[in-house]
Design an enzyme around this catalytic site. Structure first.
Site, PDB file in Angstrom:
ATOM      1  N   SER A 153      59.006  44.171  44.934  1.00 20.04           N
ATOM      2  CA  SER A 153      58.933  44.879  43.832  1.00 20.04           C
ATOM      3  C   SER A 153      60.417  45.039  43.554  1.00 20.04           C
ATOM      4  O   SER A 153      61.190  44.129  43.395  1.00 20.04           O
ATOM      5  CB  SER A 153      58.188  45.889  43.802  1.00 20.04           C
ATOM      6  OG  SER A 153      57.995  46.422  42.486  1.00 20.04           O
ATOM      7  N   ASP A 251      48.916  40.910  38.515  1.00 22.35           N
ATOM      8  CA  ASP A 251      50.322  41.834  38.454  1.00 22.35           C
ATOM      9  C   ASP A 251      50.885  41.415  37.076  1.00 22.35           C
ATOM     10  O   ASP A 251      51.158  40.116  36.593  1.00 22.35           O
ATOM     11  CB  ASP A 251      51.136  41.204  39.393  1.00 22.35           C
ATOM     12  CG  ASP A 251      52.455  42.081  39.812  1.00 22.35           C
ATOM     13  OD1 ASP A 251      52.558  42.905  38.841  1.00 22.35           O
ATOM     14  OD2 ASP A 251      53.280  41.799  40.462  1.00 22.35           O
ATOM     15  N   HIS A 281      49.581  44.024  42.099  1.00 23.04           N
ATOM     16  CA  HIS A 281      51.060  44.328  42.650  1.00 23.04           C
ATOM     17  C   HIS A 281      50.867  45.290  43.624  1.00 23.04           C
ATOM     18  O   HIS A 281      50.191  46.379  43.821  1.00 23.04           O
ATOM     19  CB  HIS A 281      51.830  44.830  41.436  1.00 23.04           C
ATOM     20  CG  HIS A 281      53.170  45.353  41.620  1.00 23.04           C
ATOM     21  ND1 HIS A 281      54.081  44.250  41.295  1.00 23.04           N
ATOM     22  CD2 HIS A 281      53.860  46.388  42.000  1.00 23.04           C
ATOM     23  CE1 HIS A 281      55.254  44.715  41.627  1.00 23.04           C
ATOM     24  NE2 HIS A 281      55.313  46.196  42.036  1.00 23.04           N
TER      25      HIS A 281
END
Length: 313
Positions: A153, A251, A281
Site C-alpha cells: 500500500s 481494491d 486491499h
C-alpha cells in the site's frame, strides 16, 4: 469471481467509511490491539530490533533471519498504513512470511510517519536504510548480489519512490522491487481509474476514505503531482529494477497499480503484474491465512530467486 467468502464474512461486520478524517492515535491503538501475540508468530532463526544509521539519523529497524546461513539476499520492507499508521509490529507477520518463503534476510523499517513528521521524512528514512544496508552488507551477511525493496500500500509507494531516487542518484544496488497493492497515485479523481468506481464501497478500503486517510501526508507537503509522491506520474521509468506488482480484484487502487506495471513494461523494465481474484486491499497483511492468498509470498520468492532475464534459457 465474487469477494472471497471468508473475507466477505469479516467485511460484513465493518461499518462503511463516512469520509471523515481518522484520528491517528486511535487508529494506531486499534492496530496495536490486533497484533498477533508473540507465541503465535511464525518462528525464525532470529528476530532482532536494532537501528540503522542513515543520512537522516538513526532509524529503528527489525532484522528477520530465516535460517542460519553464510550469506543472504536481503529484502528491505516498508510497511503500509496510509503514511500515518502501521509499524514494525503490525507488519511483523508479513516480514516473517517473506523471510521464511524467500530465504532472504528481511530488514523492516520503522520510518517516521505523518502527521508528526512532514514529507519527505518517512521516504528519506526508507531510502537511507537502503543505502545503509548496502554500505553495511558485511555485518548483515548480505550476499552482495540480491537487494530487494518491498512494501504494501503506502509502503509500496515508498518502494517505487525509493527505486526512482536510487536510479537518479546513480545507486544501482537495488535488484528487485516488490509492490503489494500499491498506492502510486495520490490524485483520487474518480475519472482516473475504473477501479475507484467499481470498488468504491463495501470492500474494506473505500474510495470515499482515500483523501481523508492520506490527508496527513498531503497536508505535510506531499504534492500529489510530484512523481516522488505519485510514482505513476514519473515521465521516464527506464532503468528501474525489475518489478513484481500484486493487485487485488476488489481494491479501489487496483488499476493504478496495474497501470504502473504497464508503464514499467513500456519503458523496457521486466515487470510482472499479478491480480489476486476475490481479494481486497490489504490481503497480504490481513488474509494470508487463506491459502490462496498466502501464495503471494511464494510468488514473491519465485520472482526474487529466478535467474535474471539475460541468463534464462
Amino acid at each position: 469471481m465474487p469477494i472471497h467468502p471468508q473475507i466477505a464474512e469479516i467485511l460484513s461486520h465493518i461499518p462503511p467509511a463516512d469520509g471523515s478524517r481518522p484520528d491517528p492515535a486511535a487508529m494506531r491503538a486499534a492496530d496495536q490491539q490486533r497484533v498477533t501475540p508473540m507465541e503465535d508468530r511464525l518462528p525464525l532463526a532470529s528476530v532482532e530490533d536494532t537501528t540503522a544509521r542513515a543520512a537522516t539519523g538513526d532509524v529503528p529497524i527489525r532484522i528477520y533471519t530465516p535460517v542460519e546461513a553464510d550469506s543472504y539476499g536481503v529484502i528491505i520492507y516498508f510497511h503500509g498504513g496510509a503514511f500515518f499508521s502501521g509499524n514494525l509490529d503490525t507488519h511483523d507477520g508479513v516480514a516473517r512470511a517473506l523471510a521464511k518463503e524467500t530465504g532472504y534476510r528481511v530488514v523492516s523499517v520503522d520510518y517516521r510517519r505523518a502527521p508528526e513528521a512532514a514529507y519527505p521524512a518517512g521516504l528519506q528514512d526508507c531510502y537511507g536504510v537502503v543505502r545503509w544496508v548496502a554500505e553495511n552488507g558485511e555485518s548483515l551477511n548480505w550476499d552482495g548480489t540480491n537487494l530487494a525493496i518491498a512494501g504494501d500500500s503506502s509502503g509500496a509507494n515508498f518502494v517505487a519512490a525509493v527505486a526512482a531516487m536510487a536510479h537518479d542518484d546513480g545507486f544501482d544496488r537495488i535488484t528487485h522491487q516488490v509492490l503489494f497493492y500499491p498506492s502510486v497515485d495520490l490524485d483520487f479523481d474518480l475519472e482516473r481509474y475504473e477501479s475507484l468506481r467499481e470498488n468504491a464501497r463495501g470492500y474494506g478500503l473505500e474510495t470515499i476514505g482515500l483523501k481523508p486517510w492520506n490527508s496527513f501526508y498531503i497536508d505535510g507537503g506531499a504534492d500529489p503531482a510530484d512523481p516522488l509522491v505519485s510514482p505513476v506520474k514519473r515521465s521516464d521509468l527506464t532503468g528501474l529494477p525489475p518489478a513484481l506488482i500484486l493487485t487485488a480484484e476488489f481494491d479501489p487502487l487496483r488499476d493504478e497499480g496495474e497501470l504502473y506495471g504497464q508503464r514499467l513494461r513500456d519503458a523496457g523494465v521486466d515487470a510482472t503484474v499479478s491480480r489476486y481474484a476475490g481479494a481486497n486491499h490489504g490481503f497480504v497483511q490481513n488474509f494470508s491465512w487463506i491459502p490462496e492468498y498466502f501464495r503471494a509470498f511464494a510468488e514473491t520468492a519465485e520472482f526474487l530467486n529466478q535467474l535474471p532475464p539475460e541468463e534464462r534459457s
